[in-house]
Design a protein around this motif. Structure first.
Motif, PDB file in Angstrom:
ATOM      1  N   LYS A 260       0.804  -1.230   0.000  1.00 44.92           N
ATOM      2  CA  LYS A 260       0.000   0.000   0.000  1.00 44.92           C
ATOM      3  C   LYS A 260       0.835   1.276   0.000  1.00 44.92           C
ATOM      4  CE  LYS A 260      -3.753  -2.220   2.469  1.00 44.92           C
ATOM      5  NZ  LYS A 260      -4.631  -2.213   3.611  1.00 44.92           N
ATOM      6  N   GLN A 261       2.101   1.197  -0.345  1.00 45.61           N
ATOM      7  CA  GLN A 261       2.961   2.380  -0.276  1.00 45.61           C
ATOM      8  C   GLN A 261       3.294   2.873  -1.679  1.00 45.61           C
ATOM      9  OE1 GLN A 261       6.179   0.934   2.275  1.00 45.61           O
ATOM     10  NE2 GLN A 261       5.196   1.977   4.004  1.00 45.61           N
ATOM     11  N   TYR A 262       2.550   3.874  -2.117  1.00 42.86           N
ATOM     12  CA  TYR A 262       2.683   4.361  -3.480  1.00 42.86           C
ATOM     13  C   TYR A 262       3.150   5.807  -3.581  1.00 42.86           C
ATOM     14  CZ  TYR A 262      -0.079   0.172  -4.267  1.00 42.86           C
ATOM     15  OH  TYR A 262      -0.527  -1.127  -4.284  1.00 42.86           O
ATOM     16  N   CYS A 263       3.482   6.436  -2.444  1.00 40.17           N
ATOM     17  CA  CYS A 263       3.931   7.826  -2.458  1.00 40.17           C
ATOM     18  C   CYS A 263       5.244   7.947  -1.699  1.00 40.17           C
ATOM     19  CB  CYS A 263       2.870   8.720  -1.819  1.00 40.17           C
ATOM     20  SG  CYS A 263       1.344   8.806  -2.791  1.00 40.17           S
ATOM     21  N   ALA A 264       6.046   8.948  -2.069  1.00 39.11           N
ATOM     22  CA  ALA A 264       7.383   9.094  -1.486  1.00 39.11           C
ATOM     23  C   ALA A 264       7.469  10.326  -0.601  1.00 39.11           C
ATOM     24  CB  ALA A 264       8.427   9.177  -2.590  1.00 39.11           C
ATOM     25  N   ARG A 265       8.282  10.180   0.424  1.00 39.65           N
ATOM     26  CA  ARG A 265       8.561  11.297   1.320  1.00 39.65           C
ATOM     27  C   ARG A 265      10.051  11.313   1.623  1.00 39.65           C
ATOM     28  NH1 ARG A 265       5.626   8.910   6.711  1.00 39.65           N
ATOM     29  NH2 ARG A 265       6.843   7.015   6.828  1.00 39.65           N
ATOM     30  N   ILE A 266      10.523  12.456   2.081  1.00 40.99           N
ATOM     31  CA  ILE A 266      11.942  12.632   2.372  1.00 40.99           C
ATOM     32  C   ILE A 266      12.121  12.709   3.884  1.00 40.99           C
ATOM     33  CG2 ILE A 266      11.825  15.149   2.154  1.00 40.99           C
ATOM     34  CD1 ILE A 266      14.628  15.042   0.876  1.00 40.99           C
ATOM     35  N   TYR A 267      13.171  12.064   4.373  1.00 43.71           N
ATOM     36  CA  TYR A 267      13.488  12.125   5.798  1.00 43.71           C
ATOM     37  C   TYR A 267      14.133  13.468   6.118  1.00 43.71           C
ATOM     38  CZ  TYR A 267      12.882   7.050   6.422  1.00 43.71           C
ATOM     39  OH  TYR A 267      12.389   5.774   6.498  1.00 43.71           O
ATOM     40  N   GLU A 268      13.610  14.114   7.143  1.00 45.49           N
ATOM     41  CA  GLU A 268      14.139  15.402   7.575  1.00 45.49           C
ATOM     42  C   GLU A 268      14.929  15.289   8.870  1.00 45.49           C
ATOM     43  OE1 GLU A 268      13.807  18.222   5.812  1.00 45.49           O
ATOM     44  OE2 GLU A 268      12.842  16.965   4.344  1.00 45.49           O
ATOM     45  N   SER A 269      14.911  14.149   9.496  1.00 45.44           N
ATOM     46  CA  SER A 269      15.631  13.984  10.761  1.00 45.44           C
ATOM     47  C   SER A 269      17.043  13.507  10.477  1.00 45.44           C
ATOM     48  CB  SER A 269      14.896  13.004  11.666  1.00 45.44           C
ATOM     49  OG  SER A 269      14.738  11.769  11.017  1.00 45.44           O
ATOM     50  N   SER A 270      17.889  13.589  11.479  1.00 46.32           N
ATOM     51  CA  SER A 270      19.305  13.295  11.250  1.00 46.32           C
ATOM     52  C   SER A 270      19.742  11.962  11.856  1.00 46.32           C
ATOM     53  CB  SER A 270      20.147  14.433  11.816  1.00 46.32           C
ATOM     54  OG  SER A 270      19.889  14.586  13.187  1.00 46.32           O
ATOM     55  N   PHE A 271      18.893  10.965  11.889  1.00 48.92           N
ATOM     56  CA  PHE A 271      19.267   9.677  12.469  1.00 48.92           C
ATOM     57  C   PHE A 271      19.971   8.775  11.458  1.00 48.92           C
ATOM     58  CE2 PHE A 271      14.971   9.111  10.909  1.00 48.92           C
ATOM     59  CZ  PHE A 271      15.027   7.899  10.252  1.00 48.92           C
ATOM     60  N   GLY A 272      20.638   9.373  10.511  1.00 45.61           N
ATOM     61  CA  GLY A 272      21.359   8.607   9.507  1.00 45.61           C
ATOM     62  C   GLY A 272      20.626   8.503   8.187  1.00 45.61           C
ATOM     63  N   ALA A 273      19.423   9.015   8.126  1.00 44.86           N
ATOM     64  CA  ALA A 273      18.632   8.919   6.902  1.00 44.86           C
ATOM     65  C   ALA A 273      18.376  10.284   6.278  1.00 44.86           C
ATOM     66  CB  ALA A 273      17.300   8.239   7.212  1.00 44.86           C
ATOM     67  N   LEU A 274      18.937  11.323   6.817  1.00 45.62           N
ATOM     68  CA  LEU A 274      18.687  12.688   6.384  1.00 45.62           C
ATOM     69  C   LEU A 274      18.808  12.825   4.865  1.00 45.62           C
ATOM     70  CD1 LEU A 274      18.200  15.636   7.282  1.00 45.62           C
ATOM     71  CD2 LEU A 274      20.670  15.908   7.357  1.00 45.62           C
ATOM     72  N   GLY A 275      17.732  13.272   4.238  1.00 39.35           N
ATOM     73  CA  GLY A 275      17.727  13.513   2.801  1.00 39.35           C
ATOM     74  C   GLY A 275      17.405  12.309   1.944  1.00 39.35           C
ATOM     75  N   THR A 276      17.285  11.132   2.558  1.00 37.95           N
ATOM     76  CA  THR A 276      16.916   9.956   1.773  1.00 37.95           C
ATOM     77  C   THR A 276      15.398   9.813   1.754  1.00 37.95           C
ATOM     78  OG1 THR A 276      17.160   8.484   3.675  1.00 37.95           O
ATOM     79  CG2 THR A 276      19.087   8.776   2.252  1.00 37.95           C
ATOM     80  N   TRP A 277      14.925   8.922   0.896  1.00 33.79           N
ATOM     81  CA  TRP A 277      13.488   8.814   0.657  1.00 33.79           C
ATOM     82  C   TRP A 277      12.924   7.502   1.165  1.00 33.79           C
ATOM     83  CZ3 TRP A 277      13.972  10.144  -5.230  1.00 33.79           C
ATOM     84  CH2 TRP A 277      14.556  11.412  -5.355  1.00 33.79           C
ATOM     85  N   ASP A 278      11.627   7.548   1.443  1.00 32.51           N
ATOM     86  CA  ASP A 278      10.878   6.425   1.982  1.00 32.51           C
ATOM     87  C   ASP A 278       9.558   6.358   1.230  1.00 32.51           C
ATOM     88  OD1 ASP A 278       9.758   4.516   3.840  1.00 32.51           O
ATOM     89  OD2 ASP A 278       8.890   6.164   4.983  1.00 32.51           O
ATOM     90  N   ASP A 279       9.072   5.161   0.932  1.00 32.30           N
ATOM     91  CA  ASP A 279       7.734   5.061   0.374  1.00 32.30           C
ATOM     92  C   ASP A 279       6.746   4.846   1.520  1.00 32.30           C
ATOM     93  OD1 ASP A 279       8.680   2.435   0.827  1.00 32.30           O
ATOM     94  OD2 ASP A 279       7.395   1.592  -0.708  1.00 32.30           O
ATOM     95  N   ASP A 280       5.556   5.375   1.356  1.00 34.53           N
ATOM     96  CA  ASP A 280       4.523   5.247   2.387  1.00 34.53           C
ATOM     97  C   ASP A 280       3.156   5.303   1.720  1.00 34.53           C
ATOM     98  OD1 ASP A 280       3.360   4.966   4.867  1.00 34.53           O
ATOM     99  OD2 ASP A 280       4.271   6.721   5.740  1.00 34.53           O
ATOM    100  N   ALA A 281       2.152   4.949   2.511  1.00 40.35           N
ATOM    101  CA  ALA A 281       0.778   5.024   2.008  1.00 40.35           C
ATOM    102  C   ALA A 281       0.440   6.488   1.743  1.00 40.35           C
ATOM    103  CB  ALA A 281      -0.184   4.425   3.020  1.00 40.35           C
ATOM    104  N   CYS A 282      -0.180   6.754   0.635  1.00 37.38           N
ATOM    105  CA  CYS A 282      -0.514   8.127   0.248  1.00 37.38           C
ATOM    106  C   CYS A 282      -1.532   8.768   1.192  1.00 37.38           C
ATOM    107  CB  CYS A 282      -1.053   8.143  -1.182  1.00 37.38           C
ATOM    108  SG  CYS A 282       0.101   7.461  -2.387  1.00 37.38           S
ATOM    109  N   THR A 283      -2.199   7.967   1.997  1.00 39.96           N
ATOM    110  CA  THR A 283      -3.224   8.481   2.920  1.00 39.96           C
ATOM    111  C   THR A 283      -2.652   8.918   4.262  1.00 39.96           C
ATOM    112  OG1 THR A 283      -3.661   6.230   3.655  1.00 39.96           O
ATOM    113  CG2 THR A 283      -5.048   7.110   1.869  1.00 39.96           C
ATOM    114  N   VAL A 284      -1.364   8.646   4.503  1.00 45.47           N
ATOM    115  CA  VAL A 284      -0.732   9.074   5.756  1.00 45.47           C
ATOM    116  C   VAL A 284      -0.652  10.597   5.769  1.00 45.47           C
ATOM    117  CG1 VAL A 284       1.453   9.074   7.031  1.00 45.47           C
ATOM    118  CG2 VAL A 284       0.571   6.957   6.039  1.00 45.47           C
ATOM    119  N   GLN A 285      -0.903  11.185   6.930  1.00 46.38           N
ATOM    120  CA  GLN A 285      -0.789  12.640   7.062  1.00 46.38           C
ATOM    121  C   GLN A 285       0.505  12.993   7.744  1.00 46.38           C
ATOM    122  OE1 GLN A 285      -4.222  14.389   8.892  1.00 46.38           O
ATOM    123  NE2 GLN A 285      -5.509  13.849   7.181  1.00 46.38           N
TER     124      GLN A 285
END
Length: 139
Positions: free
Chosen positions: A114-139
């Motif tokens: 169910k993960q068809y949309c992408a978001r970017i990590y803004e936190s600095s736990f080692g993922a800063l600037g990388t992308w994640d797929d997630d459900a488009c309905t997540v707010q």
């Protein structure tokens, strides 16, 4: 004749300056689904963020430097041709830019199918600037 040369020279300089400008990113600090975020961005700006290279990642992160979560970007999976940018005007992209991806390791994983949309990590736990797929309905 001299006037025409000066005018052409000035026009050429202005065109060069306009082409050299980088993109502008705006951060909208609201809890929205991907579709609603896209609507707001299209209404108030141009579209959700298109990120075409590492310099764009850095520019995007500078815009959101005081935010420590995730933010939607314009990448989505159309379930037919794969991942594509919301802004689909081919004249907007240079060679290789349309296909730039910066996924976090093991992403996209389409968790639970169910993960068809992408978001970017803004936190600095080692993922800063990388992308994640997630459900488009997540707010």
């Amino acid at each position: 004749m001299d006037y025409k040369l000066i005018l052409f020279g000035l026009t050429g300089m202005l065109l060069s300056v306009a082409c050299a400008q980088s993109r502008q990113y705006y951060f909208v600090n609201s809890s929205l689904t991907w579709t609603n975020a896209q609507s707001v961005c299209r209404r108030d700006y141009a579209d959700l963020a298109t990120i075409e290279n590492p310099a764009d990642v850095d520019a995007f992160l500078r815009t959101t430097s005081n935010y420590a979560g995730k933010a939607w970007i314009g990448l989505y999976d159309d379930r037919i041709n794969g991942w594509k940018w919301s802004l689909n005007d081919s004249s907007f992209y240079g060679p290789g830019e349309y296909n730039f991806r910066n996924w976090y390791p093991v992403e996209p994983n389409n968790y639970l199918g169910k993960q068809y949309c992408a978001r970017i990590y803004e936190s600095s736990f080692g993922a800063l600037g990388t992308w994640d797929d997630d459900a488009c309905t997540v707010q």
